[in-house]
Write an enzyme that holds these catalytic residues in place. Structure first.
Site, mmCIF file in Angstrom:
data_model
loop_
_atom_site.group_PDB
_atom_site.id
_atom_site.type_symbol
_atom_site.label_atom_id
_atom_site.label_comp_id
_atom_site.label_asym_id
_atom_site.label_seq_id
_atom_site.Cartn_x
_atom_site.Cartn_y
_atom_site.Cartn_z
ATOM 1 N N HIS A 153 0.797 -1.229 0.000
ATOM 2 C CA HIS A 153 0.000 0.000 0.000
ATOM 3 C C HIS A 153 0.827 1.275 0.000
ATOM 4 O O HIS A 153 0.285 2.364 -0.029
ATOM 5 C CB HIS A 153 -0.979 0.015 1.179
ATOM 6 C CG HIS A 153 -0.321 0.227 2.519
ATOM 7 N ND1 HIS A 153 0.325 -0.787 3.173
ATOM 8 C CD2 HIS A 153 -0.218 1.311 3.317
ATOM 9 C CE1 HIS A 153 0.805 -0.325 4.325
ATOM 10 N NE2 HIS A 153 0.497 0.946 4.427
HETATM 11 N N1 UDP Z 1 -3.172 -5.968 9.135
HETATM 12 C C1 UDP Z 1 -4.402 -6.606 9.315
HETATM 13 N N2 UDP Z 1 -5.116 -6.981 8.201
HETATM 14 C C2 UDP Z 1 -4.648 -6.786 6.927
HETATM 15 C C3 UDP Z 1 -3.380 -6.162 6.765
HETATM 16 C C4 UDP Z 1 -2.683 -5.753 7.891
HETATM 17 O O1 UDP Z 1 -4.837 -6.833 10.450
HETATM 18 O O2 UDP Z 1 -5.336 -7.166 5.961
HETATM 19 C C5 UDP Z 1 -2.426 -5.520 10.325
HETATM 20 C C6 UDP Z 1 -1.010 -6.056 10.395
HETATM 21 O O3 UDP Z 1 -0.918 -7.273 11.002
HETATM 22 C C7 UDP Z 1 -0.276 -5.010 11.176
HETATM 23 C C8 UDP Z 1 -0.977 -3.745 10.783
HETATM 24 O O4 UDP Z 1 -2.230 -4.123 10.248
HETATM 25 O O5 UDP Z 1 -0.430 -5.250 12.559
HETATM 26 C C9 UDP Z 1 -0.105 -3.029 9.771
HETATM 27 O O6 UDP Z 1 -0.834 -2.126 9.124
HETATM 28 P P1 UDP Z 1 -0.333 -1.387 7.807
HETATM 29 O O7 UDP Z 1 0.386 -2.326 6.925
HETATM 30 O O8 UDP Z 1 -1.522 -0.665 7.304
HETATM 31 O O9 UDP Z 1 0.612 -0.289 8.451
HETATM 32 P P2 UDP Z 1 2.176 -0.094 8.477
HETATM 33 O O10 UDP Z 1 2.764 -1.171 9.296
HETATM 34 O O11 UDP Z 1 2.632 -0.106 7.074
HETATM 35 O O12 UDP Z 1 2.329 1.251 9.116
#
Ligand code: UDP
Length: 361
Positions: free
Chosen positions: A209
């Site tokens: 994303h």
């Molecule tokens: N996550 C979730 N469902 C999904 C994708 C991600 O529960 O379909 C959780 C994942 O396990 C993690 C968090 O969302 O704990 C990460 O979110 P994201 O990738 O949006 O944020 P980033 O880590 O890139 O800031």
């Protein structure tokens, strides 16, 4: 002590859940501490917000600022305007922000300008990549934070290098991992598990994303087609983020192995990660969770703000090209996963440490 806790986006909800539990525990022990939860409304899809409140038993927010989407400036400004009004009406001792999203930075600025102390959980991490909106949010937030809680000694060192007073920097571990440990015995298979003939170790999880991977439709399609070919006979489960879905629109893709599903709730997603063969992602949080679960993770970015996931964890920094991914994934298929360890203090107790320290201030 009155704390206002801010959450705006999916990763924030996962991080505030154990912090709220730690506050509630102190309340039940008779400590004088209360919290008010403000949801900025940065993420508002059911799949990215409500589901996490339900599954992680997060109390209903005391206020929802309902800012929704917009450009970086529009969203940041909308959060600041709405949160300033909220804070005027509901003064507190501390405003606690987590992570690195626009809500983190916007609410920290508002609080500091109203002479309210700012607490930053997951402070001090840096990718060095100023093209990432999150890096700007981290730097601005840390420049006005009063109490810093870090996930690693390298994050603490970053802060000391910028001149932060060491008595305000606390290495406490990782609240996202608190949530993981608190929920491991509740994780469950999603409804498509049987329909897709999934079994432990016979599929890969893909999430993408970040603007660097998804904003150019052509390169996103090239990457998906490349992954589809690279995995040969393994299925790839792709919970598609709304941002990525919007870029692909109605594009007709000819993919044999990649299966698109909705963004998953926490309990189904963690089940999928824990039982996967490997994960390909551009998420920072997921590279932490895979490190703790011992699942190989290939990060489609050129930098990371979480070096420990690479140095001692299961993460491999790939870059954004499919050629690099093929080479590094191929090497993993040949030699397997190198020996990995769980980083220091990622033990499920970070939130309790944070609240203990705040109560002692
Ligand atoms: N996550 C979730 N469902 C999904 C994708 C991600 O529960 O379909 C959780 C994942 O396990 C993690 C968090 O969302 O704990 C990460 O979110 P994201 O990738 O949006 O944020 P980033 O880590 O890139 O800031």
């Amino acid at each position: 002590m009155k704390i206002t806790i801010i959450a705006g986006a999916r990763p924030n909800f996962i991080k505030i859940a154990p912090i709220i539990k730690a506050v509630q525990k102190k309340q039940s022990e008779g400590k004088s501490i209360s919290f008010r939860l403000v949801h900025t409304g940065q993420h508002y899809d059911k799949n990215l917000s409500d589901t996490f409140f339900e599954e992680l038993n997060i109390p209903h927010p005391n206020a929802n600022l309902e800012v929704k989407s917009g450009s970086q400036a529009e969203q940041t400004a909308a959060i600041m305007i709405a949160f300033e009004k909220d804070l005027v009406q509901n003064p507190c001792d501390l405003v606690l922000v987590v992570g690195d999203v626009n809500s983190t930075m916007a609410c920290a600025i508002v609080a500091k300008k109203m002479n309210t102390k700012v607490v930053h959980v997951e402070a001090g991490i840096r990718s060095g990549d100023m093209t990432m909106p999150e890096e700007i949010n981290r730097i601005v937030t840390d420049s006005i934070t009063d109490y810093f809680f870090t996930t690693s000694t390298s994050a603490s060192e970053n802060l000391l290098k910028y001149g932060v007073e060491s008595s305000n920097v606390h290495f406490v571990g990782n609240v996202m991992i608190d949530t993981l440990y608190q929920n491991l015995d509740r994780i469950s298979a999603p409804s498509f598990w049987n329909n897709f003939n999934l079994e432990t170790g016979n599929y890969i999880i893909l999430t993408l994303h970040r603007p660097s991977n998804v904003d150019e439709e052509k390169s996103l399609i090239d990457l998906l087609e490349g992954i589809d070919k690279m995995v040969e006979n393994k299925k790839v489960i792709f919970p598609i983020h709304p941002r990525t879905k919007a870029i692909l629109g109605e594009t007709n893709l000819n993919l044999k192995n990649i299966l698109f599903v909705e963004p998953q709730g926490y309990l189904n997603f963690m089940f999928l990660i824990k039982n996967s063969f490997a994960v390909i992602t551009d998420s920072g949080g997921i590279s932490e969770e895979t490190t703790v679960l011992g699942i190989p993770c290939f990060t489609m970015r050129t930098t990371t703000e979480r070096p420990e996931t690479i140095e001692i964890g299961t993460n491999t920094l790939v870059g954004t090209s499919i050629e690099n991914l093929k080479e590094l994934f191929g090497a993993f298929l040949k030699s397997g996963l190198r020996k990995a360890e769980i980083p220091e203090l990622w033990d499920g107790k970070a939130s309790e440490r944070i609240i203990d320290i705040l109560l002692s201030k």
